[in-house]
Scaffold this motif. Structure first.
Motif: not given
Length: 323
Positions: A286-303
């Motif tokens: 169920s938390q696949q979406g949460t993980f993808l958000f953290i990895v590809h959005c929050l950990l991205n400086r540009e985002v």
């Protein structure tokens, strides 16, 4: 479960046996048997003790699914609306999130819609397609990474890495559509049953999903091995460009971590033998979406910078001078 048997008489040892007998078809009122010999036949009903649904586990599942869907929605909006570096191709990540969002949403609201057999079969077919597409998009992102590493090894100017979006779309949605189409043509009754709107285990039909998933996970593992092997000398030559080396390592970390989270979640789903494993599966899946958000959005400086600008405009705060 209905089983077709015959009475096997061996003198002192006599028993019901399934040798040479199979159930051709079965529904709620009839079972058709097919046997290769003559004897005294019967149909045995094998009753299994049904596990009672745990209300607490259902509440946890519902809450976790809603949280995961919310973060998937935010990730999709981020990929669509944020201004990205023109060298970055986010097509695979965007459509991975879209497939997971639609698949999890349909799973949540449609998995138990067994009242109408046709509707249930359509839901099962759509789930089959969406989850297969999700895994394939994960493989395509690994392919993008491989092409990026190859361009680094040639010490050339990196263009927008990977395949063109049109080719990615054709592969990402075309291949799963072929698998679902062939599966439905071979055994249409395999979609949906009286318990849930998913793939039937009859005639091993569920392997039309498990088989491609295992193949994709294996290809991903092999691809990661090749990427890491090819990347070692490349990173050694990139020491002078510390920024590029760090960015490359971060991209690899994100995609490898994504592979383990998405892949391990479904592997756990195949081995739900205890309440503990079921709970872990619910949380990971169920938390696949949460993980993808953290990895590809929050950990991205540009985002993060885009988020800061959006919040500054939204709440009327001004950015410090020089930013």
């Amino acid at each position: 479960m209905m089983t077709c048997v015959y009475w096997e008489d061996k003198g002192e040892e006599s028993q019901w046996s399934v040798d040479g007998c199979t159930a051709s078809s079965s529904n709620e009122t009839h079972t058709v048997c097919s046997c290769t010999h003559l004897s005294t036949f019967a149909i045995l009903l094998q009753t299994e003790e049904q596990e009672e649904e745990d209300p607490l586990l259902e509440m946890i599942n519902l809450f976790c699914m809603c949280v995961g869907l919310a973060f998937l929605a935010v990730a999709i909006l981020t990929f669509l609306l944020c201004r990205w570096n023109p060298k970055i191709n986010n097509t695979a990540r965007l459509h991975l999130c879209i497939c997971l969002f639609l698949g999890h949403l349909l799973f949540l609201v449609g998995m138990s819609r067994t009242e109408n057999a046709v509707v249930c079969a359509v839901i099962a077919g759509l789930l089959h397609f969406l989850f297969l597409s999700g895994f394939l998009w994960m493989l395509l992102e690994t392919l993008q990474l491989f092409l990026l590493v190859r361009s680094l090894s040639k010490v050339q100017i990196i263009q927008k890495e990977g395949l063109k979006p049109l080719y990615l779309l054709l592969i990402g949605y075309g291949a799963p559509m072929v698998v679902v189409g062939v599966s439905a043509a071979v055994f249409a009754d395999g979609y949906g049953n009286k318990d849930q709107c998913w793939l039937s285990k009859y005639r091993y039909f569920h392997w039309s999903f498990i088989g491609p998933v295992c193949a994709i996970l294996t290809l991903n593992l092999v691809s990661f091995g090749v990427i890491i092997w090819k990347l070692q000398p490349t990173l050694a030559n990139m020491k002078s460009d510390i920024s590029q080396s760090r960015d490359t390592r971060l991209v690899i970390f994100k995609i490898v971590a994504q592979f383990f989270v998405l892949g391990c979640a479904w592997i756990l789903g195949f081995f739900q033998s205890s309440l503990t494993v079921k709970s872990i599966f619910i949380i990971f899946n169920s938390q696949q979406g949460t993980f993808l958000f953290i990895v590809h959005c929050l950990l991205n400086r540009e985002v993060r910078e885009e988020y800061k600008r959006c919040f500054s405009c939204r709440f009327g705060t001004k950015e410090p001078p020089g930013n």
